[in-house]
Scaffold this active site. Structure first.
Site, PDB file in Angstrom:
ATOM      1  N   HIS A   1      -2.537   7.048   7.399  1.00  0.00           N
ATOM      2  CA  HIS A   1      -1.621   7.956   6.685  1.00  0.00           C
ATOM      3  C   HIS A   1      -2.349   9.232   6.268  1.00  0.00           C
ATOM      4  O   HIS A   1      -1.802  10.328   6.369  1.00  0.00           O
ATOM      5  CB  HIS A   1      -1.070   7.296   5.420  1.00  0.00           C
ATOM      6  CG  HIS A   1       0.189   6.512   5.635  1.00  0.00           C
ATOM      7  ND1 HIS A   1       1.325   7.062   6.184  1.00  0.00           N
ATOM      8  CD2 HIS A   1       0.505   5.222   5.362  1.00  0.00           C
ATOM      9  CE1 HIS A   1       2.279   6.139   6.235  1.00  0.00           C
ATOM     10  NE2 HIS A   1       1.812   5.008   5.740  1.00  0.00           N
TER      11      HIS A   1
ATOM     12  N   GLY B   1       0.832  -1.200   0.000  1.00  0.00           N
ATOM     13  CA  GLY B   1       0.000   0.000   0.000  1.00  0.00           C
ATOM     14  C   GLY B   1       0.864   1.246   0.000  1.00  0.00           C
ATOM     15  O   GLY B   1       1.999   1.229   0.488  1.00  0.00           O
TER      16      GLY B   1
ATOM     17  N   CYS C   1       5.981  -0.329   7.215  1.00  0.00           N
ATOM     18  CA  CYS C   1       5.584   0.862   6.452  1.00  0.00           C
ATOM     19  C   CYS C   1       6.764   1.315   5.604  1.00  0.00           C
ATOM     20  O   CYS C   1       7.897   1.356   6.094  1.00  0.00           O
ATOM     21  CB  CYS C   1       5.179   1.976   7.422  1.00  0.00           C
ATOM     22  SG  CYS C   1       4.742   3.518   6.606  1.00  0.00           S
ATOM     23  N   LEU C   2       6.500   1.675   4.350  1.00  0.00           N
ATOM     24  CA  LEU C   2       7.575   2.133   3.465  1.00  0.00           C
ATOM     25  C   LEU C   2       8.207   3.429   3.961  1.00  0.00           C
ATOM     26  O   LEU C   2       9.335   3.742   3.588  1.00  0.00           O
ATOM     27  CB  LEU C   2       7.034   2.338   2.043  1.00  0.00           C
ATOM     28  CG  LEU C   2       6.546   1.067   1.333  1.00  0.00           C
ATOM     29  CD1 LEU C   2       5.931   1.414  -0.021  1.00  0.00           C
ATOM     30  CD2 LEU C   2       7.677   0.069   1.163  1.00  0.00           C
TER      31      LEU C   2
ATOM     32  N   GLN D   1       2.410   9.945   1.510  1.00  0.00           N
ATOM     33  CA  GLN D   1       3.783   9.410   1.558  1.00  0.00           C
ATOM     34  C   GLN D   1       4.633   9.898   0.401  1.00  0.00           C
ATOM     35  O   GLN D   1       5.859   9.726   0.417  1.00  0.00           O
ATOM     36  CB  GLN D   1       3.757   7.874   1.545  1.00  0.00           C
ATOM     37  CG  GLN D   1       3.266   7.267   2.836  1.00  0.00           C
ATOM     38  CD  GLN D   1       3.249   5.750   2.740  1.00  0.00           C
ATOM     39  OE1 GLN D   1       2.319   5.177   2.202  1.00  0.00           O
ATOM     40  NE2 GLN D   1       4.279   5.104   3.256  1.00  0.00           N
TER      41      GLN D   1
ATOM     42  N   HIS E   1      -4.222   1.055   7.805  1.00  0.00           N
ATOM     43  CA  HIS E   1      -2.897   1.673   7.741  1.00  0.00           C
ATOM     44  C   HIS E   1      -2.913   2.884   6.792  1.00  0.00           C
ATOM     45  O   HIS E   1      -2.375   3.948   7.121  1.00  0.00           O
ATOM     46  CB  HIS E   1      -1.894   0.607   7.268  1.00  0.00           C
ATOM     47  CG  HIS E   1      -0.478   1.057   7.203  1.00  0.00           C
ATOM     48  ND1 HIS E   1       0.481   0.663   8.116  1.00  0.00           N
ATOM     49  CD2 HIS E   1       0.160   1.874   6.325  1.00  0.00           C
ATOM     50  CE1 HIS E   1       1.635   1.228   7.796  1.00  0.00           C
ATOM     51  NE2 HIS E   1       1.478   1.960   6.711  1.00  0.00           N
ATOM     52  N   GLU E   2      -3.549   2.723   5.625  1.00  0.00           N
ATOM     53  CA  GLU E   2      -3.562   3.817   4.636  1.00  0.00           C
ATOM     54  C   GLU E   2      -4.450   4.971   5.103  1.00  0.00           C
ATOM     55  O   GLU E   2      -4.099   6.137   4.915  1.00  0.00           O
ATOM     56  CB  GLU E   2      -4.019   3.307   3.262  1.00  0.00           C
ATOM     57  CG  GLU E   2      -3.144   2.210   2.651  1.00  0.00           C
ATOM     58  CD  GLU E   2      -1.658   2.484   2.715  1.00  0.00           C
ATOM     59  OE1 GLU E   2      -1.257   3.660   2.606  1.00  0.00           O
ATOM     60  OE2 GLU E   2      -0.884   1.528   2.897  1.00  0.00           O
TER      61      GLU E   2
HETATM   62 ZN    ZN Z   1       2.730   3.184   5.661  1.00  0.00          ZN
END
Ligand code: ZN
Length: 168
Positions: A139, A46, A93-94, A51, A135-136
């Site tokens: 963000h 995701g 998480c990226l 981000q 999670h998204e």
């Molecule tokens: Zn993330």
């Protein structure tokens, strides 16, 4: 298409609340394509617009199992409801590289969102997809999964990231 730089914690832009998408124009379609390319390249399941420094309520996801055909999903102005079955799930998480921790998430939920053309849809999600949706959406509200950890654990992660960025 183009790869977009992914912001890394503690970049303050990751803490901003994103605004609803109103305009489904060519620039938005390009952004979505670039976000998919960036997510698959990372690789991740995701990626939220915040981000990549775009403060819009938009995320791309693909929760298909390894070796299965891709299942790209765009969620715009997402809302979740009918959440249930909270459990601890391993998460990463990226924007917080090389770190995984357990976080309590709903294992089941319903999602209401718009697709990339602005058409509303609903879906039932469970497991990894339910986790990724939470999670998204976090963000898009300026939240990171490490916010749910104890301050001790969070400080350990912050220290590790500082060290990676500024090796002694
Ligand atoms: Zn993330």
């Amino acid at each position: 298409m183009a790869l977009l730089p992914i912001l890394q914690h503690p970049d303050p832009r990751l803490r901003q609340k994103a605004a609803p998408v109103r305009l489904f124009d060519a620039a938005l379609q390009r952004l979505i394509d670039d976000m998919f390319e960036t997510m698959y390249d990372a690789p991740g399941v995701g990626l939220a617009a915040t981000q990549v420094g775009v403060m819009l309520r938009l995320a791309v996801m693909d929760c298909a199992p390894k070796d299965a055909p891709p299942q790209p999903l765009v969620i715009i102005n997402p809302e979740m409801f009918d959440t249930s079955d909270r459990q601890d799930m391993e998460e990463g998480c990226l924007s917080v590289p090389d770190t995984n921790e357990k976080v309590a998430r709903f294992n089941r939920l319903k999602l209401r969102a718009l697709d990339r053309k602005g058409q509303p849809f609903e879906l039932d999600a469970e497991g990894l997809m339910a986790q990724a949706i939470q999670h998204e959406i976090d963000h898009l509200d300026g939240k990171l999964y490490i916010d749910y950890l104890s301050s001790l654990k969070r400080e350990r992660i912050n220290k590790k990231l500082r060290k990676q960025r500024h090796p002694a």
